[in-house]
Scaffold this motif. Structure first.
Motif, PDB file in Angstrom:
ATOM      1  N   ASP A 116       5.819   7.003 -17.464  1.00  0.00           N
ATOM      2  CA  ASP A 116       4.416   7.141 -17.104  1.00  0.00           C
ATOM      3  C   ASP A 116       4.169   6.228 -15.909  1.00  0.00           C
ATOM      4  N   ILE A 117       4.099   6.800 -14.704  1.00  0.00           N
ATOM      5  CA  ILE A 117       4.004   5.975 -13.500  1.00  0.00           C
ATOM      6  C   ILE A 117       2.649   5.282 -13.391  1.00  0.00           C
ATOM      7  N   ARG A 118       1.701   5.685 -14.194  1.00  0.00           N
ATOM      8  CA  ARG A 118       0.417   4.985 -14.172  1.00  0.00           C
ATOM      9  C   ARG A 118       0.573   3.551 -14.642  1.00  0.00           C
ATOM     10  N   GLU A 119       1.597   3.315 -15.490  1.00  0.00           N
ATOM     11  CA  GLU A 119       1.822   1.956 -15.971  1.00  0.00           C
ATOM     12  C   GLU A 119       2.375   1.042 -14.881  1.00  0.00           C
ATOM     13  N   LEU A 120       2.893   1.629 -13.801  1.00  0.00           N
ATOM     14  CA  LEU A 120       3.438   0.818 -12.713  1.00  0.00           C
ATOM     15  C   LEU A 120       2.354   0.287 -11.778  1.00  0.00           C
ATOM     16  N   VAL A 121       1.215   0.934 -11.802  1.00  0.00           N
ATOM     17  CA  VAL A 121       0.134   0.535 -10.895  1.00  0.00           C
ATOM     18  C   VAL A 121      -0.601  -0.658 -11.512  1.00  0.00           C
ATOM     19  N   THR A 122      -0.141  -1.844 -11.176  1.00  0.00           N
ATOM     20  CA  THR A 122      -0.735  -3.074 -11.714  1.00  0.00           C
ATOM     21  C   THR A 122      -1.457  -3.876 -10.640  1.00  0.00           C
ATOM     22  N   ILE A 123      -1.645  -3.280  -9.475  1.00  0.00           N
ATOM     23  CA  ILE A 123      -2.325  -3.975  -8.391  1.00  0.00           C
ATOM     24  C   ILE A 123      -3.552  -3.173  -7.961  1.00  0.00           C
ATOM     25  N   ASP A 124      -4.443  -3.833  -7.303  1.00  0.00           N
ATOM     26  CA  ASP A 124      -5.622  -3.169  -6.736  1.00  0.00           C
ATOM     27  C   ASP A 124      -5.236  -2.632  -5.362  1.00  0.00           C
ATOM     28  N   LEU A 125      -5.181  -1.333  -5.253  1.00  0.00           N
ATOM     29  CA  LEU A 125      -4.729  -0.727  -4.010  1.00  0.00           C
ATOM     30  C   LEU A 125      -5.694  -0.960  -2.860  1.00  0.00           C
ATOM     31  N   ASP A 126      -6.918  -1.298  -3.157  1.00  0.00           N
ATOM     32  CA  ASP A 126      -7.883  -1.579  -2.087  1.00  0.00           C
ATOM     33  C   ASP A 126      -7.659  -2.952  -1.464  1.00  0.00           C
ATOM     34  N   THR A 127      -7.234  -3.914  -2.266  1.00  0.00           N
ATOM     35  CA  THR A 127      -7.096  -5.292  -1.775  1.00  0.00           C
ATOM     36  C   THR A 127      -5.648  -5.745  -1.660  1.00  0.00           C
ATOM     37  N   ALA A 128      -4.681  -4.933  -2.124  1.00  0.00           N
ATOM     38  CA  ALA A 128      -3.276  -5.342  -2.097  1.00  0.00           C
ATOM     39  C   ALA A 128      -2.770  -5.393  -0.665  1.00  0.00           C
ATOM     40  N   THR A 129      -1.774  -6.245  -0.447  1.00  0.00           N
ATOM     41  CA  THR A 129      -1.163  -6.346   0.877  1.00  0.00           C
ATOM     42  C   THR A 129      -0.260  -5.140   1.125  1.00  0.00           C
ATOM     43  N   ASN A 130       0.124  -4.973   2.364  1.00  0.00           N
ATOM     44  CA  ASN A 130       1.019  -3.865   2.702  1.00  0.00           C
ATOM     45  C   ASN A 130       2.372  -3.999   2.002  1.00  0.00           C
ATOM     46  N   VAL A 131       2.817  -5.232   1.838  1.00  0.00           N
ATOM     47  CA  VAL A 131       4.095  -5.454   1.141  1.00  0.00           C
ATOM     48  C   VAL A 131       3.974  -5.031  -0.310  1.00  0.00           C
ATOM     49  N   GLU A 132       2.885  -5.395  -0.963  1.00  0.00           N
ATOM     50  CA  GLU A 132       2.683  -5.006  -2.360  1.00  0.00           C
ATOM     51  C   GLU A 132       2.587  -3.479  -2.509  1.00  0.00           C
ATOM     52  N   VAL A 133       1.951  -2.852  -1.554  1.00  0.00           N
ATOM     53  CA  VAL A 133       1.842  -1.395  -1.604  1.00  0.00           C
ATOM     54  C   VAL A 133       3.219  -0.757  -1.470  1.00  0.00           C
ATOM     55  N   ARG A 134       4.042  -1.284  -0.584  1.00  0.00           N
ATOM     56  CA  ARG A 134       5.384  -0.722  -0.417  1.00  0.00           C
ATOM     57  C   ARG A 134       6.267  -0.988  -1.634  1.00  0.00           C
ATOM     58  N   VAL A 135       6.110  -2.136  -2.239  1.00  0.00           N
ATOM     59  CA  VAL A 135       6.876  -2.414  -3.467  1.00  0.00           C
ATOM     60  C   VAL A 135       6.492  -1.412  -4.554  1.00  0.00           C
ATOM     61  N   LEU A 136       5.204  -1.168  -4.698  1.00  0.00           N
ATOM     62  CA  LEU A 136       4.747  -0.198  -5.699  1.00  0.00           C
ATOM     63  C   LEU A 136       5.287   1.193  -5.393  1.00  0.00           C
ATOM     64  N   ALA A 137       5.263   1.590  -4.138  1.00  0.00           N
ATOM     65  CA  ALA A 137       5.773   2.907  -3.772  1.00  0.00           C
ATOM     66  C   ALA A 137       7.255   3.038  -4.095  1.00  0.00           C
ATOM     67  N   ASN A 138       8.024   1.987  -3.873  1.00  0.00           N
ATOM     68  CA  ASN A 138       9.454   2.034  -4.197  1.00  0.00           C
ATOM     69  C   ASN A 138       9.693   2.082  -5.701  1.00  0.00           C
ATOM     70  N   GLN A 139       8.848   1.417  -6.471  1.00  0.00           N
ATOM     71  CA  GLN A 139       8.974   1.506  -7.935  1.00  0.00           C
ATOM     72  C   GLN A 139       8.714   2.928  -8.424  1.00  0.00           C
ATOM     73  N   ILE A 140       7.679   3.557  -7.882  1.00  0.00           N
ATOM     74  CA  ILE A 140       7.382   4.944  -8.266  1.00  0.00           C
ATOM     75  C   ILE A 140       8.509   5.874  -7.827  1.00  0.00           C
ATOM     76  N   LEU A 141       9.066   5.616  -6.642  1.00  0.00           N
ATOM     77  CA  LEU A 141      10.187   6.428  -6.159  1.00  0.00           C
ATOM     78  C   LEU A 141      11.391   6.319  -7.091  1.00  0.00           C
ATOM     79  N   ALA A 142      11.687   5.103  -7.551  1.00  0.00           N
ATOM     80  CA  ALA A 142      12.820   4.916  -8.463  1.00  0.00           C
ATOM     81  C   ALA A 142      12.590   5.656  -9.780  1.00  0.00           C
ATOM     82  N   ALA A 143      11.363   5.610 -10.298  1.00  0.00           N
ATOM     83  CA  ALA A 143      11.053   6.316 -11.545  1.00  0.00           C
ATOM     84  C   ALA A 143      11.141   7.829 -11.355  1.00  0.00           C
ATOM     85  N   ALA A 144      10.667   8.319 -10.213  1.00  0.00           N
ATOM     86  CA  ALA A 144      10.731   9.763  -9.957  1.00  0.00           C
ATOM     87  C   ALA A 144      12.171  10.244  -9.830  1.00  0.00           C
ATOM     88  N   ASN A 145      13.019   9.440  -9.199  1.00  0.00           N
ATOM     89  CA  ASN A 145      14.441   9.809  -9.106  1.00  0.00           C
ATOM     90  C   ASN A 145      15.121   9.760 -10.467  1.00  0.00           C
TER      91      ASN A 145
END
Length: 241
Positions: free
Chosen positions: A45-74
């Protein structure tokens, strides 16, 4: 000595606590579409990976989250989401952030629906019914519940049913005697042989037994006539004398 026991217990707990999640992830084996025992596959459930506020998160945090979702999707072998996320990672941070906020769940839900449909290939009646229920509901929760639990429960029921016994139909035994007696057609009588024909040549001459009879009668008449002639001549000669 009185502190050794609590210290030992704490050390044991320190080793057991990290191991607890690993033990919890160990799932009992399940059946695949061929009714063979395999390891259960759990969809994340990739919703459980979203533990940051996407409005205030840094670009690095956003990219880390995207890579986590990518790993789960693969890991889940989703058909489309990995390529879409990778494309956003290759783009700008703004596009990646906007995708994670608005579109990632839509793409993920579509992939889960496709995965549910794929389980229908060669499926039994119970699996088809459970999959159709999830598809009719059309939510991410329904898809995950089916893929992680409902699919295996329905497959176990299908595999428990005995396979239908094929009915053998015997070929008909050929009969030694024909069912109906076939008679050869009677030859057509040539009644027109002795009768005059309708053609230009007329009828055929009468021959055979009829001709012999006429000749015999004629011969007898000739003999009688000759005999009568001789008798009459003798009487005449006697009368003259």
């Amino acid at each position: 000595m009185r502190w050794k026991l609590p210290a030992g217990v704490l050390m044991a707990l320190a080793f057991l606590i990290p191991a607890a999640p690993a033990m919890a992830q160990t799932e009992p084996p399940v059946l695949n579409e061929a009714c063979q025992t395999v390891e259960r596959k759990l969809y994340k459930d990739i919703r459980e990976l979203v533990t940051i506020d996407l409005d205030t998160a840094t670009n690095v945090e956003v990219r880390v989250l995207a890579n986590q979702i990518l790993a789960a999707a693969n890991a889940d072998s989703l058909p489309r989401l990995p390529a879409v996320i990778q494309d956003r990672l290759d783009g700008t941070s703004e596009d990646l952030r906007a995708f994670l906020k608005a579109d990632v769940q839509v793409a993920w839900s579509t992939d889960l629906r496709i995965t549910v449909i794929r389980t229908l290939t060669g499926a039994g009646a119970k699996v088809k019914a459970a999959a159709q229920t999830a598809l009719d509901e059309g939510t991410v929760d329904a898809y995950l519940a089916y893929l992680n639990n409902g699919l295996y429960a329905a497959r176990a029921l299908d595999c428990a049913q005995p396979a239908p016994t094929p009915t053998l139909t015997s070929a008909p035994t050929p009969s030694a005697t024909p069912s109906a007696t076939t008679t050869a057609p009677a030859p057509a009588s040539s009644a027109s042989l002795g009768a005059p024909g309708g053609g230009e040549g007329g009828g055929l001459p009468v021959t055979g037994a009829g001709t012999g009879t006429v000749a015999s009668i004629g011969g007898v008449l000739l003999l009688l006539g000759g005999a009568g002639y001789l008798v009459g001549r003798r009487r005449r000669s006697r009368f003259v004398a």
